[in-house]
Design a protein around this motif. Structure first.
Motif, PDB file in Angstrom:
ATOM      1  N   MET A   1       0.814  -1.183   0.000  1.00  0.00           N
ATOM      2  CA  MET A   1       0.000   0.000   0.000  1.00  0.00           C
ATOM      3  C   MET A   1       0.864   1.255   0.000  1.00  0.00           C
ATOM      4  SD  MET A   1      -2.610   1.144   2.897  1.00  0.00           S
ATOM      5  CE  MET A   1      -3.311   2.733   2.865  1.00  0.00           C
ATOM      6  N   ALA A   2       1.708   1.414   1.010  1.00  0.00           N
ATOM      7  CA  ALA A   2       2.550   2.613   1.115  1.00  0.00           C
ATOM      8  C   ALA A   2       3.951   2.311   0.592  1.00  0.00           C
ATOM      9  CB  ALA A   2       2.627   3.073   2.561  1.00  0.00           C
ATOM     10  N   LEU A   3       4.548   3.310   0.002  1.00  0.00           N
ATOM     11  CA  LEU A   3       5.939   3.186  -0.423  1.00  0.00           C
ATOM     12  C   LEU A   3       6.875   3.625   0.690  1.00  0.00           C
ATOM     13  CD1 LEU A   3       5.603   4.694  -4.002  1.00  0.00           C
ATOM     14  CD2 LEU A   3       5.751   2.286  -3.374  1.00  0.00           C
ATOM     15  N   CYS A   4       6.400   4.544   1.532  1.00  0.00           N
ATOM     16  CA  CYS A   4       7.220   5.074   2.614  1.00  0.00           C
ATOM     17  C   CYS A   4       6.311   5.556   3.734  1.00  0.00           C
ATOM     18  CB  CYS A   4       8.074   6.226   2.083  1.00  0.00           C
ATOM     19  SG  CYS A   4       9.074   7.045   3.333  1.00  0.00           S
ATOM     20  N   ILE A   5       6.739   5.316   4.970  1.00  0.00           N
ATOM     21  CA  ILE A   5       6.017   5.799   6.147  1.00  0.00           C
ATOM     22  C   ILE A   5       7.032   6.485   7.045  1.00  0.00           C
ATOM     23  CG2 ILE A   5       4.732   5.167   8.228  1.00  0.00           C
ATOM     24  CD1 ILE A   5       3.554   2.842   6.648  1.00  0.00           C
ATOM     25  N   GLY A   6       6.698   7.685   7.450  1.00  0.00           N
ATOM     26  CA  GLY A   6       7.551   8.424   8.372  1.00  0.00           C
ATOM     27  C   GLY A   6       6.768   8.839   9.594  1.00  0.00           C
ATOM     28  N   VAL A   7       7.339   8.618  10.759  1.00  0.00           N
ATOM     29  CA  VAL A   7       6.771   9.101  12.009  1.00  0.00           C
ATOM     30  C   VAL A   7       7.763  10.118  12.541  1.00  0.00           C
ATOM     31  CG1 VAL A   7       5.964   8.495  14.328  1.00  0.00           C
ATOM     32  CG2 VAL A   7       5.646   6.883  12.446  1.00  0.00           C
ATOM     33  N   MET A   8       7.317  11.367  12.606  1.00  0.00           N
ATOM     34  CA  MET A   8       8.179  12.464  13.030  1.00  0.00           C
ATOM     35  C   MET A   8       7.709  12.988  14.375  1.00  0.00           C
ATOM     36  SD  MET A   8      10.105  12.448  10.509  1.00  0.00           S
ATOM     37  CE  MET A   8      10.505  12.762   8.835  1.00  0.00           C
ATOM     38  N   GLY A   9       8.643  13.288  15.242  1.00  0.00           N
ATOM     39  CA  GLY A   9       8.321  13.781  16.570  1.00  0.00           C
ATOM     40  C   GLY A   9       7.794  15.199  16.559  1.00  0.00           C
ATOM     41  N   SER A  10       7.473  15.701  17.735  1.00  0.00           N
ATOM     42  CA  SER A  10       6.889  17.036  17.848  1.00  0.00           C
ATOM     43  C   SER A  10       7.842  18.132  17.390  1.00  0.00           C
ATOM     44  CB  SER A  10       6.446  17.296  19.281  1.00  0.00           C
ATOM     45  OG  SER A  10       7.540  17.168  20.157  1.00  0.00           O
ATOM     46  N   ASP A  11       9.117  17.888  17.477  1.00  0.00           N
ATOM     47  CA  ASP A  11      10.088  18.878  16.995  1.00  0.00           C
ATOM     48  C   ASP A  11      10.693  18.442  15.652  1.00  0.00           C
ATOM     49  OD1 ASP A  11      11.428  16.781  18.133  1.00  0.00           O
ATOM     50  OD2 ASP A  11      12.894  18.009  19.185  1.00  0.00           O
ATOM     51  N   ASN A  12       9.940  17.658  14.895  1.00  0.00           N
ATOM     52  CA  ASN A  12      10.254  17.216  13.529  1.00  0.00           C
ATOM     53  C   ASN A  12      11.475  16.320  13.405  1.00  0.00           C
ATOM     54  OD1 ASN A  12       8.014  18.571  12.599  1.00  0.00           O
ATOM     55  ND2 ASN A  12       9.146  20.412  12.089  1.00  0.00           N
ATOM     56  N   GLN A  13      11.912  15.720  14.491  1.00  0.00           N
ATOM     57  CA  GLN A  13      12.983  14.736  14.389  1.00  0.00           C
ATOM     58  C   GLN A  13      12.364  13.400  13.986  1.00  0.00           C
ATOM     59  OE1 GLN A  13      11.495  15.362  17.238  1.00  0.00           O
ATOM     60  NE2 GLN A  13      11.647  13.655  18.634  1.00  0.00           N
ATOM     61  N   PRO A  14      13.066  12.616  13.180  1.00  0.00           N
ATOM     62  CA  PRO A  14      12.496  11.336  12.754  1.00  0.00           C
ATOM     63  C   PRO A  14      12.509  10.312  13.890  1.00  0.00           C
ATOM     64  CG  PRO A  14      14.700  11.616  11.859  1.00  0.00           C
ATOM     65  CD  PRO A  14      14.355  12.892  12.564  1.00  0.00           C
ATOM     66  N   LEU A  15      11.346   9.760  14.177  1.00  0.00           N
ATOM     67  CA  LEU A  15      11.248   8.682  15.149  1.00  0.00           C
ATOM     68  C   LEU A  15      11.324   7.339  14.443  1.00  0.00           C
ATOM     69  CD1 LEU A  15       8.343  10.057  17.388  1.00  0.00           C
ATOM     70  CD2 LEU A  15      10.805  10.356  17.670  1.00  0.00           C
ATOM     71  N   LEU A  16      10.798   7.305  13.208  1.00  0.00           N
ATOM     72  CA  LEU A  16      10.828   6.084  12.412  1.00  0.00           C
ATOM     73  C   LEU A  16      10.610   6.457  10.948  1.00  0.00           C
ATOM     74  CD1 LEU A  16      10.584   2.829  12.425  1.00  0.00           C
ATOM     75  CD2 LEU A  16       8.178   3.288  12.149  1.00  0.00           C
ATOM     76  N   ILE A  17      11.459   5.927  10.087  1.00  0.00           N
ATOM     77  CA  ILE A  17      11.271   6.070   8.645  1.00  0.00           C
ATOM     78  C   ILE A  17      11.452   4.686   8.037  1.00  0.00           C
ATOM     79  CG2 ILE A  17      12.156   7.056   6.501  1.00  0.00           C
ATOM     80  CD1 ILE A  17      13.048   9.493   8.096  1.00  0.00           C
ATOM     81  N   LYS A  18      10.394   4.210   7.394  1.00  0.00           N
ATOM     82  CA  LYS A  18      10.437   2.915   6.706  1.00  0.00           C
ATOM     83  C   LYS A  18      10.138   3.140   5.232  1.00  0.00           C
ATOM     84  CE  LYS A  18      10.842  -0.425   9.808  1.00  0.00           C
ATOM     85  NZ  LYS A  18      11.846  -1.408   9.854  1.00  0.00           N
ATOM     86  N   ILE A  19      10.997   2.604   4.396  1.00  0.00           N
ATOM     87  CA  ILE A  19      10.845   2.740   2.953  1.00  0.00           C
ATOM     88  C   ILE A  19      10.759   1.338   2.358  1.00  0.00           C
ATOM     89  CG2 ILE A  19      11.920   3.620   0.840  1.00  0.00           C
ATOM     90  CD1 ILE A  19      13.276   5.736   2.607  1.00  0.00           C
TER      91      ILE A  19
END
Length: 145
Positions: A1-19
């Protein structure tokens, strides 16, 4: 379904990036995630200003921000911003005609629920990179669909 999923913290730091492993140039997707953050910030500020009050007098706003912008003919970028300013960004294949807006909305809501369940772990430090295998497995299942 998704090619990429990013979960970014409140200050825009990446918590999780899956490609998706099928992606040839993953750095392009990192660029798309980070460029989408500007639009997420803008849309979330607008939704805060226009949020209505519900019956109990509490502020109500839709956490699902929807389609941010079609970045190209190949992908579409969708976002969800939690009340704690954690951003969940999905990049999907634009050529997939079977994918509907309701499917995306349900997917990000399930992603938010999985994130909420993961941060209830007393050993997880909020704002740190996500290392929970159950959450990683859930994200990979979304990418594999």
């Amino acid at each position: 379904m998704a090619l990429c999923i990013g979960v970014m913290g409140s200050d825009n730091q990446p918590l999780l990036i899956k490609i998706s492993p099928s992606i040839q140039n993953p750095i392009d997707y990192h660029y798309m995630l980070y460029s989408a953050l500007d639009i997420v910030e803008e849309k979330s500020q607008i939704s805060q200003k226009t949020a209505g009050l519900n019956i109990s007098g509490a502020e109500h706003r839709d956490l699902y921000l929807g389609l941010l912008y079609p970045s190209s003919d190949e992908v579409k970028i969708y976002a969800y911003c939690t009340n704690t300013k954690v951003k969940m960004i999905l990049i999907v294949d634009a050529t997939n005609t079977a994918l509907k807006e309701t499917d995306i909305r349900n997917t990000v809501k399930r992603l938010h629920l999985a994130y909420s369940n993961m941060i209830m772990n007393p050993f997880y430090e909020v704002g740190s990179p996500i290392g929970a295998k159950s959450f990683h497995n859930f994200v990979e299942s979304i990418i594999a669909q």
